[in-house]
Scaffold this active site. Sequence first.
Site, PDB file in Angstrom:
ATOM      1  N   HIS A  53     -15.537 -54.407 -15.691  1.00  0.00           N
ATOM      2  CA  HIS A  53     -14.648 -55.443 -15.177  1.00  0.00           C
ATOM      3  C   HIS A  53     -14.560 -55.385 -13.655  1.00  0.00           C
ATOM      4  O   HIS A  53     -14.568 -56.421 -12.975  1.00  0.00           O
ATOM      5  CB  HIS A  53     -13.265 -55.256 -15.813  1.00  0.00           C
ATOM      6  CG  HIS A  53     -12.254 -56.262 -15.372  1.00  0.00           C
ATOM      7  ND1 HIS A  53     -11.159 -55.922 -14.615  1.00  0.00           N
ATOM      8  CD2 HIS A  53     -12.165 -57.601 -15.580  1.00  0.00           C
ATOM      9  CE1 HIS A  53     -10.434 -56.993 -14.383  1.00  0.00           C
ATOM     10  NE2 HIS A  53     -11.019 -58.027 -14.951  1.00  0.00           N
ATOM     11  N   GLU A  56     -17.673 -56.889 -12.152  1.00  0.00           N
ATOM     12  CA  GLU A  56     -17.588 -58.357 -12.182  1.00  0.00           C
ATOM     13  C   GLU A  56     -16.700 -58.874 -11.059  1.00  0.00           C
ATOM     14  O   GLU A  56     -17.024 -59.865 -10.392  1.00  0.00           O
ATOM     15  CB  GLU A  56     -17.061 -58.790 -13.551  1.00  0.00           C
ATOM     16  CG  GLU A  56     -16.743 -60.267 -13.666  1.00  0.00           C
ATOM     17  CD  GLU A  56     -15.297 -60.520 -14.069  1.00  0.00           C
ATOM     18  OE1 GLU A  56     -14.607 -61.272 -13.342  1.00  0.00           O
ATOM     19  OE2 GLU A  56     -14.864 -59.972 -15.095  1.00  0.00           O
ATOM     20  N   HIS A  57     -15.569 -58.213 -10.806  1.00  0.00           N
ATOM     21  CA  HIS A  57     -14.681 -58.625  -9.714  1.00  0.00           C
ATOM     22  C   HIS A  57     -15.366 -58.505  -8.355  1.00  0.00           C
ATOM     23  O   HIS A  57     -15.177 -59.345  -7.476  1.00  0.00           O
ATOM     24  CB  HIS A  57     -13.415 -57.762  -9.722  1.00  0.00           C
ATOM     25  CG  HIS A  57     -12.301 -58.333 -10.537  1.00  0.00           C
ATOM     26  ND1 HIS A  57     -11.067 -58.645 -10.009  1.00  0.00           N
ATOM     27  CD2 HIS A  57     -12.239 -58.651 -11.852  1.00  0.00           C
ATOM     28  CE1 HIS A  57     -10.284 -59.126 -10.965  1.00  0.00           C
ATOM     29  NE2 HIS A  57     -10.974 -59.132 -12.096  1.00  0.00           N
ATOM     30  N   GLU A 133      -3.357 -56.572 -12.091  1.00  0.00           N
ATOM     31  CA  GLU A 133      -3.722 -57.256 -13.332  1.00  0.00           C
ATOM     32  C   GLU A 133      -3.354 -56.402 -14.543  1.00  0.00           C
ATOM     33  O   GLU A 133      -2.855 -56.918 -15.557  1.00  0.00           O
ATOM     34  CB  GLU A 133      -5.220 -57.554 -13.329  1.00  0.00           C
ATOM     35  CG  GLU A 133      -5.683 -58.428 -14.472  1.00  0.00           C
ATOM     36  CD  GLU A 133      -7.174 -58.760 -14.400  1.00  0.00           C
ATOM     37  OE1 GLU A 133      -7.673 -59.415 -15.333  1.00  0.00           O
ATOM     38  OE2 GLU A 133      -7.837 -58.356 -13.421  1.00  0.00           O
TER      39      GLU A 133
END
Length: 428
Positions: A53, A56-57, A133
């Site tokens: 993740h 991807e960020h 998040e």
Amino acid sequence: MSTEQVGTARITTLDNGVTVITDAMPHLATASLGIWAGVGARDEEGDEHGISHLLEHMAFKGTRRRSARAIAEEIEAVGGDINAATSVEHTSYNARVLGEDMPLALDVLSDILTEPAFDPEELEREHNVIVQEIGAALDTPDDLVFDLFQERAFPGQPIGRSILGTPETVRSFDAGRLRTYLARNYRAPKLILSAAGAVDHDAVVAEAHKRLGGFVAQDKPVPVTGRYQGGVEIGGGRDLEQAHLLIGLEGLSYRDPEIHALQVFTNILGGGMSSRLFQEVREARGLCYAVYSFHWGYADTGLFGIYAGTDGGDVGELVDVVIDQVEATVEGLTEAELARSKAQAKVGLLAALESSGARADQLARQMLAFGRPIPLEEIVAKLEAVTLERARAAGRAMIARGRPTFTALGPGKPLASAARIAERLKAA
């Protein structure tokens, strides 16, 4: 390179094993395209929780040739948009632009995967963004209960961990760790360039050959096999207006020949406003606002679940009624329900053909899962082949496979009693 046509889709395999698949939709002026990698949260090692993740960020935080701002400005200067997403088994980097701007979009997408900067200041900022998040997810009970559900169904396994990671693991990742993970997992043939809409296949292939030829033609490591276990997890210490709960069972891999029968069963049980759960639990009894069933298929396993949110005082009755409806559906689903479920599935399939983004996503996922695009006629034929007895048998077999999973957030005593009621599923 080799090229073939399957239905409306054209497929070319580059010399290094990267697959290019396109579906031209002549009535559209825009093109949706993306690079899909067959790698996600379940490919992480024990000390890599959340790195998929984070990678991807970081995709849009700058490359050797472009700053983070330049990436956004170049795409938006032509009216396009760009995004990315991480799941348990896939990561995708997507753009939507006018057809004539496809080369620019592919240049940007390939740039972020082949020449990422991983600037330390940008990385530190993104650490903080993801930690926020994670905090937001912990503060959202109807998100958190799903994380608990996945973890309880597959405890101690990469497939059972949340995609986001933990604050500690996320902050531990530096540029070197990201580069190592990228090099280990982003490899052909598990890299798919998929495009749909206003696209010319030969032009996309030419661009892909220039920009993606450097990826290694070698299989990536095989992830740990998922082993469903089930059990109970009740989260406390929260003053919630509602109890949020999930009841689950081991499902099927998307490669299992009975996957369509189980999907039909799942949809009849709780797939829409006409479903048994919605009609009985909400409409007839008023026990909740939201109730539905779902099935997540993976490469080697699957997870079936039923979600509901209700008042703490109604939890026991709700779970009792839900179990009754599962049993009733196994034994008594009707031809009318079967036909309705098939019609809903067909509309969903056809809807994907009306959106370039949905079509590009569908093609990429099919290539990663099956190594080929699945023609609509083939999927429809498999749906039509599902009979009443096959759908019932799929439900019975699912119940027989093992222990239920029960996860919940809310008042402790009612949820503990509901968990005991849910155990009825293993003997239904």
